[in-house]
Design a protein around this motif. Structure first.
Motif, mmCIF file in Angstrom:
data_model
loop_
_atom_site.group_PDB
_atom_site.id
_atom_site.type_symbol
_atom_site.label_atom_id
_atom_site.label_comp_id
_atom_site.label_asym_id
_atom_site.label_seq_id
_atom_site.Cartn_x
_atom_site.Cartn_y
_atom_site.Cartn_z
ATOM 1 N N PRO A 22 14.937 0.139 5.379
ATOM 2 C CA PRO A 22 13.815 -0.778 5.834
ATOM 3 C C PRO A 22 14.032 -2.281 5.494
ATOM 4 O O PRO A 22 15.375 -2.639 4.996
ATOM 5 C CB PRO A 22 13.014 -0.350 4.681
ATOM 6 N N THR A 23 13.171 -2.981 6.064
ATOM 7 C CA THR A 23 13.349 -4.519 6.000
ATOM 8 C C THR A 23 12.799 -4.709 4.527
ATOM 9 O O THR A 23 11.532 -4.311 4.187
ATOM 10 C CB THR A 23 12.632 -5.254 7.041
ATOM 11 N N TYR A 24 13.266 -5.589 3.596
ATOM 12 C CA TYR A 24 12.946 -5.903 2.495
ATOM 13 C C TYR A 24 12.079 -7.238 2.592
ATOM 14 O O TYR A 24 12.608 -8.206 3.184
ATOM 15 C CB TYR A 24 14.031 -6.114 1.440
ATOM 16 N N PRO A 25 11.165 -7.173 1.579
ATOM 17 C CA PRO A 25 10.512 -8.540 1.424
ATOM 18 C C PRO A 25 11.152 -9.613 0.861
ATOM 19 O O PRO A 25 12.183 -9.413 0.241
ATOM 20 C CB PRO A 25 9.452 -8.081 0.611
ATOM 21 N N PRO A 26 10.947 -10.874 0.849
ATOM 22 C CA PRO A 26 11.669 -11.966 0.298
ATOM 23 C C PRO A 26 11.818 -11.708 -1.077
ATOM 24 O O PRO A 26 10.815 -11.304 -1.792
ATOM 25 C CB PRO A 26 10.558 -13.103 0.657
ATOM 26 N N PRO A 27 12.813 -12.342 -1.793
ATOM 27 C CA PRO A 27 13.046 -11.816 -3.068
ATOM 28 C C PRO A 27 12.241 -12.783 -4.193
ATOM 29 O O PRO A 27 11.665 -14.073 -3.623
ATOM 30 C CB PRO A 27 14.536 -12.327 -3.190
ATOM 31 N N PRO A 28 11.955 -12.424 -5.292
ATOM 32 C CA PRO A 28 11.324 -13.334 -6.156
ATOM 33 C C PRO A 28 12.249 -14.355 -6.646
ATOM 34 O O PRO A 28 13.398 -14.100 -6.615
ATOM 35 C CB PRO A 28 11.014 -12.250 -7.414
ATOM 36 N N GLU A 29 11.614 -15.462 -7.244
ATOM 37 C CA GLU A 29 12.631 -16.513 -7.481
ATOM 38 C C GLU A 29 12.889 -16.137 -9.035
ATOM 39 O O GLU A 29 12.518 -15.200 -9.500
ATOM 40 C CB GLU A 29 11.921 -17.784 -7.497
ATOM 41 N N PRO A 30 14.232 -16.931 -9.452
ATOM 42 C CA PRO A 30 14.623 -16.452 -11.142
ATOM 43 C C PRO A 30 13.500 -16.694 -11.842
ATOM 44 O O PRO A 30 12.637 -17.397 -11.791
ATOM 45 C CB PRO A 30 15.631 -17.066 -11.191
ATOM 46 N N ASN A 31 13.783 -15.804 -12.933
ATOM 47 C CA ASN A 31 12.706 -15.707 -14.080
ATOM 48 C C ASN A 31 11.190 -15.067 -13.684
ATOM 49 O O ASN A 31 10.239 -15.203 -14.615
ATOM 50 C CB ASN A 31 12.294 -16.986 -14.731
ATOM 51 N N THR A 32 11.219 -14.520 -12.426
ATOM 52 C CA THR A 32 9.922 -13.945 -12.139
ATOM 53 C C THR A 32 9.765 -12.511 -12.851
ATOM 54 O O THR A 32 10.807 -11.650 -12.996
ATOM 55 C CB THR A 32 9.692 -13.607 -10.650
ATOM 56 N N THR A 33 8.821 -12.167 -13.394
ATOM 57 C CA THR A 33 8.444 -11.020 -14.268
ATOM 58 C C THR A 33 8.310 -9.829 -13.169
ATOM 59 O O THR A 33 7.600 -9.868 -12.285
ATOM 60 C CB THR A 33 7.088 -11.116 -14.930
ATOM 61 N N TYR A 34 9.273 -8.971 -13.596
ATOM 62 C CA TYR A 34 9.372 -7.344 -12.643
ATOM 63 C C TYR A 34 8.325 -7.000 -12.827
ATOM 64 O O TYR A 34 7.580 -6.588 -13.783
ATOM 65 C CB TYR A 34 10.368 -6.734 -13.494
ATOM 66 N N GLY A 35 7.711 -6.409 -11.556
ATOM 67 C CA GLY A 35 6.553 -5.520 -11.548
ATOM 68 C C GLY A 35 5.297 -6.444 -11.878
ATOM 69 O O GLY A 35 4.142 -5.708 -11.917
ATOM 70 N N SER A 36 5.097 -7.424 -11.877
ATOM 71 C CA SER A 36 3.843 -8.483 -12.245
ATOM 72 C C SER A 36 3.298 -8.419 -10.856
ATOM 73 O O SER A 36 3.675 -7.887 -9.644
ATOM 74 C CB SER A 36 4.241 -9.820 -12.548
ATOM 75 N N SER A 37 1.954 -9.116 -10.730
ATOM 76 C CA SER A 37 1.031 -9.118 -9.783
ATOM 77 C C SER A 37 1.605 -10.091 -8.705
ATOM 78 O O SER A 37 1.450 -9.874 -7.337
ATOM 79 C CB SER A 37 -0.239 -9.531 -10.107
ATOM 80 N N LYS A 38 2.571 -10.859 -9.090
ATOM 81 C CA LYS A 38 3.221 -11.901 -8.168
ATOM 82 C C LYS A 38 4.396 -11.062 -7.260
ATOM 83 O O LYS A 38 4.386 -11.515 -6.083
ATOM 84 C CB LYS A 38 3.879 -12.944 -8.788
ATOM 85 N N TYR A 39 5.067 -10.141 -7.666
ATOM 86 C CA TYR A 39 5.957 -9.535 -7.128
ATOM 87 C C TYR A 39 6.102 -7.994 -7.233
ATOM 88 O O TYR A 39 6.413 -7.709 -8.623
ATOM 89 C CB TYR A 39 7.379 -10.122 -7.375
ATOM 90 N N GLN A 40 6.055 -7.071 -6.549
ATOM 91 C CA GLN A 40 6.115 -5.479 -6.868
ATOM 92 C C GLN A 40 7.583 -4.932 -6.134
ATOM 93 O O GLN A 40 7.813 -5.396 -5.129
ATOM 94 C CB GLN A 40 4.991 -4.734 -6.157
ATOM 95 N N ILE A 41 8.150 -4.324 -7.002
ATOM 96 C CA ILE A 41 9.392 -3.717 -6.741
ATOM 97 C C ILE A 41 9.149 -2.457 -5.478
ATOM 98 O O ILE A 41 8.416 -1.751 -5.868
ATOM 99 C CB ILE A 41 10.258 -3.313 -7.804
ATOM 100 N N VAL A 42 10.022 -2.513 -4.471
ATOM 101 C CA VAL A 42 9.684 -1.687 -3.618
ATOM 102 C C VAL A 42 10.169 -0.203 -3.995
ATOM 103 O O VAL A 42 11.489 -0.068 -4.024
ATOM 104 C CB VAL A 42 10.454 -1.895 -1.982
ATOM 105 N N GLU A 43 9.624 0.664 -4.288
ATOM 106 C CA GLU A 43 9.957 2.078 -4.608
ATOM 107 C C GLU A 43 9.656 3.205 -3.763
ATOM 108 O O GLU A 43 8.257 3.406 -3.632
ATOM 109 C CB GLU A 43 9.517 2.499 -6.231
ATOM 110 N N THR A 44 10.491 3.644 -2.811
ATOM 111 C CA THR A 44 10.481 4.562 -2.047
ATOM 112 C C THR A 44 11.391 5.626 -1.945
ATOM 113 O O THR A 44 12.363 5.541 -2.725
ATOM 114 C CB THR A 44 10.497 4.062 -0.445
ATOM 115 N N GLU A 45 10.987 6.759 -1.300
ATOM 116 C CA GLU A 45 11.938 7.898 -1.156
ATOM 117 C C GLU A 45 12.571 7.748 0.431
ATOM 118 O O GLU A 45 11.909 7.844 1.213
ATOM 119 C CB GLU A 45 11.151 9.181 -1.473
ATOM 120 N N LEU A 46 14.018 7.476 0.198
ATOM 121 C CA LEU A 46 14.640 7.570 1.632
ATOM 122 C C LEU A 46 14.981 8.918 2.277
ATOM 123 O O LEU A 46 15.450 9.838 1.473
ATOM 124 C CB LEU A 46 15.890 6.986 1.248
#
Length: 444
Positions: free
Chosen positions: A232-256
């Motif tokens: 898939p096409t991935y969203p723009p990355p979070p900048e350094p020090n962004t909290t993982y799984g926060s409301s600002k950025y969600q990790i894409v978790e899918t079943e390929l």
């Protein structure tokens, strides 16, 4: 763009052995130009072959234990060797001495089982240790550092072991396979996790390989199945020090879901290595058969149909790598021989003269009435004079519909590739490697 637009001859798959190189190597890699071949040996030395002369041109002797990985820089000036002695050595082939000069030595705290250059910059190196930690090592003065991927606690009770790691062809992302049957995707610039893909039933991910376009990925796993995926096409990355799984950025978790599955339904053999053809239309799989040297080739352009099985004799296969520009393969045997496979093509003499057709047998030829008459000199001089008066476009060139922007161009605003291109000027296309011939003559 498809490679066939530049080359009128269709790229097919290799069918027979062209030559065998006695090298004592465990694996071999073609350089990006396709003229050289680098091989890693269990005794800790690396050897570079010239494929035109089939002679060794460089020995890279600096490790004290077996070499586990070899990679070429973008313009073939630098060669990377990783070893069980905990070191990665980058060799500069532009140095006048033999063995070549060590450009950089990177020391780790455990054996290195895989390593590679960034596709766009030889000063960025990806390494995977035997203890399961992948690192991005940045040797540039403005970004110098050693960064572990996946070192943060993301909520899992037990940290997953990383088993394989590769840059994608663009260099934007690092794909990491795990022992839990997942693939984690990290942004190279920010070192942050952007996606995690689950592969049902795969088991341990043993290997990853990309087609040149970067959208197709093939995996080799412990269930003895090679799977191909469309990424898939991935969203723009979070900048350094962004909290993982926060409301600002969600990790894409899918079943390929794989588009194709490749295996040997009869012998259920496992696989040592995989490699795509330059145009991505063929996939080669090196079988882990203990009694034979087998390479299976599938036609991706024809819905993944099985195309051929290459038989290299009774020496078991260890590795396979496809040539970057044509239908050639390099496979290594357990005894240390490198087999170069090619696709022999019969000479078509009719291709050298337009309008002529080849005949299967001798036929009577009827000469035309004016076929061999000399052209009138006055008409020839008049035609040449008219051609001299025609305007010539020396700027625009020929418009044949196949023009495209250079592959090295970066679109404005692409921060990931602009970051990767910083301080990468040493690996230029105009470098030369000195070779001393038997007569003592220096050739570049």
């Amino acid at each position: 763009m498809n490679a066939t637009l530049f080359n009128p001859f269709t790229i097919t798959h290799p069918t027979t052995i062209q030559t065998s190189l006695v090298s004592g190597a465990s694996f071999a890699r073609f350089d990006p130009s396709g003229k050289l071949l680098a091989a890693g040996r269990p005794d800790g030395s690396g050897v570079i072959w010239d494929l035109d002369t089939r002679a060794t041109v460089r020995w890279c002797e600096g490790h004290v234990k077996g070499i586990t990985a070899v990679d070429w820089s973008r313009n073939s000036r630098y060669v990377l060797t990783a070893s069980k002695d905990w070191n990665i050595i980058i060799w500069d082939l532009a140095s006048p001495c033999d063995p070549p000069q060590r450009h950089t030595t990177i020391r780790f705290d455990a054996p290195v089982i895989a390593a590679s250059f960034h596709p766009r910059n030889s000063r960025i190196v990806l390494a995977l240790l035997s203890t399961g930690e992948p690192y991005i090592v940045d040797l540039r003065s403005s970004h110098r550092g050693r960064f572990e991927l996946g070192g943060e606690d993301d909520g899992d009770e037990k940290r997953t072991i990383m088993t394989t790691a590769r840059f994608d062809p663009t260099g934007r992302h690092v794909f990491v396979g795990t022992s839990a049957g997942t693939i984690e995707v990290y942004n190279t610039r920010t070192k942050s996790l952007v996606a995690r893909h689950r592969i049902v039933g795969a088991g341990v991910i043993k290997g990853l390989v990309f087609a040149n376009g970067g959208r197709r990925l093939a995996t080799n796993s412990s269930d003895r199945t090679i799977r191909q995926f469309t990424l898939p096409t991935y969203p723009p990355p979070p900048e350094p020090n962004t909290t993982y799984g926060s409301s600002k950025y969600q990790i894409v978790e899918t079943e390929l879901e794989p588009t194709h599955r490749f295996n040997d339904p009869i012998s259920k053999v496992a696989w040592h290595a995989m490699s795509y053809s330059p145009d991505g239309e063929w996939l080669a799989g090196g079988a882990a058969d203990p009694a034979a040297h087998k390479i299976y080739i599938w036609d991706i352009s024809n819905d993944g149909q099985f195309a051929s099985a290459l038989d290299g004799g009774r020496e078991p296969l260890l590795d396979v790598h496809w040539h970057p520009h044509g239908p050639r393969l390099a496979s290594t045997t357990k005894d240390g021989n490198i087999l170069i496979w090619h696709c022999p093509s019969p000479e078509r003499w009719g291709a050298f003269a337009g309008g002529f057709e080849e005949a299967d047998e001798n036929v009577w030829y009827e000469e035309g009435e004016s076929e061999f008459d000399l052209e009138d000199e006055a008409e020839l001089a008049l035609r040449k004079k008219l051609q001299e008066d025609e305007d010539v476009d020396i700027v625009g060139g020929i418009e044949d519909g196949t023009s495209m922007a250079p592959l090295n161009d970066v679109m404005p605003g692409d921060v990931d590739l602009e970051w990767a291109d910083e301080e990468g000027e040493l690996d230029r296309e105009d470098w030369r490697m000195k070779i001393i011939t038997v007569e003592g003559e220096e050739v570049y």
